[in-house]
Design a protein around this motif. Structure first.
Motif, PDB file in Angstrom:
ATOM      1  N   GLU A   1     -17.987 -12.418 -11.239  1.00 34.49           N
ATOM      2  CA  GLU A   1     -19.345 -12.889 -11.492  1.00 34.49           C
ATOM      3  C   GLU A   1     -20.151 -11.645 -11.830  1.00 34.49           C
TER       4      GLU A   1
ATOM      5  N   ILE B   1     -10.850 -16.310 -21.591  1.00 35.98           N
ATOM      6  CA  ILE B   1      -9.976 -16.184 -20.423  1.00 35.98           C
ATOM      7  C   ILE B   1      -9.767 -14.714 -20.073  1.00 35.98           C
TER       8      ILE B   1
ATOM      9  N   HIS C   1      -3.577 -12.641 -11.604  1.00 36.36           N
ATOM     10  CA  HIS C   1      -3.930 -13.122 -10.263  1.00 36.36           C
ATOM     11  C   HIS C   1      -3.098 -12.434  -9.189  1.00 36.36           C
TER      12      HIS C   1
ATOM     13  N   GLN D   1      -6.872 -26.790 -24.720  1.00 34.48           N
ATOM     14  CA  GLN D   1      -6.942 -26.979 -23.265  1.00 34.48           C
ATOM     15  C   GLN D   1      -6.251 -28.270 -22.832  1.00 34.48           C
TER      16      GLN D   1
ATOM     17  N   HIS E   1      -2.128 -15.107 -17.009  1.00 34.73           N
ATOM     18  CA  HIS E   1      -3.127 -15.599 -16.047  1.00 34.73           C
ATOM     19  C   HIS E   1      -2.588 -15.447 -14.628  1.00 34.73           C
TER      20      HIS E   1
ATOM     21  N   LYS F   1      -7.529  -8.155 -10.274  1.00 34.86           N
ATOM     22  CA  LYS F   1      -7.465  -9.083 -11.411  1.00 34.86           C
ATOM     23  C   LYS F   1      -7.612  -8.362 -12.749  1.00 34.86           C
TER      24      LYS F   1
ATOM     25  N   PRO G   1      -9.887 -21.968 -16.629  1.00 35.26           N
ATOM     26  CA  PRO G   1     -11.329 -21.681 -16.557  1.00 35.26           C
ATOM     27  C   PRO G   1     -11.747 -20.788 -17.719  1.00 35.26           C
ATOM     28  N   ILE G   2     -12.842 -21.110 -18.346  1.00 30.63           N
ATOM     29  CA  ILE G   2     -13.316 -20.386 -19.524  1.00 30.63           C
ATOM     30  C   ILE G   2     -14.703 -19.812 -19.243  1.00 30.63           C
ATOM     31  N   ARG G   3     -14.871 -18.540 -19.562  1.00 33.06           N
ATOM     32  CA  ARG G   3     -16.177 -17.882 -19.496  1.00 33.06           C
ATOM     33  C   ARG G   3     -16.305 -16.949 -20.691  1.00 33.06           C
TER      34      ARG G   3
ATOM     35  N   ASN H   1      -5.227 -24.291  -7.715  1.00 33.51           N
ATOM     36  CA  ASN H   1      -6.632 -24.636  -7.893  1.00 33.51           C
ATOM     37  C   ASN H   1      -6.800 -26.103  -8.275  1.00 33.51           C
TER      38      ASN H   1
ATOM     39  N   ARG I   1     -11.438 -12.955 -16.683  1.00 32.44           N
ATOM     40  CA  ARG I   1     -12.874 -13.248 -16.622  1.00 32.44           C
ATOM     41  C   ARG I   1     -13.257 -14.088 -15.405  1.00 32.44           C
ATOM     42  N   GLU I   2     -12.471 -15.103 -15.100  1.00 34.71           N
ATOM     43  CA  GLU I   2     -12.849 -16.044 -14.043  1.00 34.71           C
ATOM     44  C   GLU I   2     -12.946 -15.375 -12.674  1.00 34.71           C
TER      45      GLU I   2
END
Length: 426
Positions: free
Chosen positions: A343, A324, A289, A255, A285, A294, A234-236, A216, A339-340
């Motif tokens: 949506e 994460i 993937h 990070q 992570h 996921k 990536p953080i959500r 990525n 999480r990433e």
């Protein structure tokens, strides 16, 4: 091509020394973040247990030598692979979904009725579609299995551990017979010191040894981050999740720490530091993937500490990094979700096998609803060759000393108990 953008030998060595020196100055910061319920991701997990169990049963029945119906004691022998509650009779579970399973019976030598189950036409058709998808994506699943083994120190995992992850990786139910033997140049079955059978990867592939986070970074052209080796995840957060200023400052600094590839040797890292923790986060992570949806149950990774070379209590990273990972407590278990990848409840990158599973889940729901409305009645399979089946079952019952479902349930413990119990809930 991808690895060319990543470190040459000199740059890789510089990054290794930089990470080593940095981590000597950066101890593990004691930060506790709260768990906040995420209804969207909970909905992703809801129904997974029944879907997986029903899918495995479909595979068992369709691959059985008895094509029409399979006696309940055949299915009960493999109950440990289904992940169903111990207090739930297998026949009760199967009868919940008449849109998938057809029930009939035969009489054993003692004159007792033996329930047996087949598949509806719709279930058979969908299963054939699934087999075609698996066949068309064979190398994709082979690569996922290779990458999983490459994450380990010895390129080896017990088959028991892989069995726990096969549903999440998208591997076929009988991958040991229909996938591994087709690639003798890649895989070999070995005897492990604890007398279990393991799967060993025979050759390393540099092109596969690039993590999703590194790919990525290349796609997003983060050249500066790639050069210094400080890749950020990536953080959500769940909506309404509040971070204290101290936690926000720690997260920013965390990070910026050096990123150690999960495919590289990390023995030089001090496990008591945030740099080491970032590497552990990177391992999971990458592992998530590799799964097609996921996510995976937390107990599925608890046996990976030794093969992955991780420190004690390594699963605490799931609690320390809720931006994460999300831990769902649905289905009386804990499921780790990346999480990433989502949506709300929508998976952003959908594998073709996921679409098949969603259609199968819809079939299960419809059958359960119709059954509650009384639209299904007990009936024998159309065209069942009763006498032929009776002969087959009489032979098998004599070979197996008439093992009943109730007797089997008493001795059926799960084959996949964790090596490390989870003592503290998140």
């Amino acid at each position: 091509m991808v690895q060319c953008l990543f470190f040459g030998r000199a740059r890789w060595w510089f990054g290794l020394l930089y990470g080593f020196n940095y981590q000597q100055k950066c101890g593990l910061v004691n930060v506790k973040l709260k768990w906040v319920k995420d209804r969207s991701l909970d909905s992703v997990v809801a129904g997974d247990r029944d879907l997986r169990a029903a899918s495995f049963l479909v595979s068992m029945i369709s691959s059985s030598s008895i094509r029409c119906c399979v006696p309940i004691y055949h299915l009960t022998r493999r109950r440990g692979q289904l992940g169903l509650p111990h207090d739930l009779k297998l026949s009760t579970f199967v009868r919940r979904y008449p849109s998938v399973f057809l029930e009939s019976h035969v009489f054993d030598s003692a004159g007792s009725r033996v329930p047996c189950f087949g598949l509806t036409h719709e279930a058979l058709e969908l299963h054939r579609e699934e087999l075609n998808v698996v066949k068309q994506n064979r190398m994709d699943f082979v690569n996922r299995l290779c990458k999983l083994l490459m994450l380990t120190r010895d390129w080896t995992l017990p088959l028991q551990t892989i069995d726990q992850l096969k549903w999440d990786l998208g591997l076929p139910y009988d991958y040991q017979n229909n996938l591994i033997p087709h690639h003798p140049e890649l895989f070999s079955l070995v005897n492990l010191p604890d007398d279990r059978v393991g799967l060993k990867l025979l050759s390393w592939d540099d092109e596969l040894a690039v993590s999703k986070l590194q790919k990525n970074a290349v796609l997003q052209q983060n050249k500066e981050d790639i050069k210094c080796g400080c890749l950020a995840f990536p953080i959500r957060f769940t909506r309404g999740f509040g971070l204290k200023r101290k936690c926000m400052e720690w997260l920013r600094e965390w990070q910026r720490l050096p990123y150690t590839s999960p495919y590289s040797d990390a023995s030089h890292l001090d496990p008591r530091t945030d740099v080491s923790e970032k590497r552990i986060v990177g391992v999971f992570h990458e592992l998530l993937h590799l799964t097609i949806q996921k996510k995976t149950e937390r107990k599925n990774v608890s046996n990976l500490r030794m093969p992955l070379g991780l420190p004690q209590k390594f699963t605490k990273v799931f609690k320390r990094h809720p931006g994460i990972f999300y831990i769902s407590k649905k289905n009386d278990t804990q499921t780790v979700v990346l999480r990433e990848a989502y949506e709300h409840q929508q998976l952003l990158q959908r594998h073709r096998l996921v679409e098949i599973r969603e259609r199968f889940a819809s079939m299960l729901r419809e059958g359960l609803l119709d059954r509650s409305r009384g639209l299904y009645k007990n009936s024998a399979c159309d065209g069942l060759e009763q006498e032929r089946l009776n002969d087959v079952y009489d032979d098998e019952m004599s070979d197996n000393k008439c093992i009943s479902e109730e007797e089997s349930n008493c001795n059926l413990l799960s084959d996949y108990d964790s090596d490390e119990a989870i003592h503290d809930p998140c």
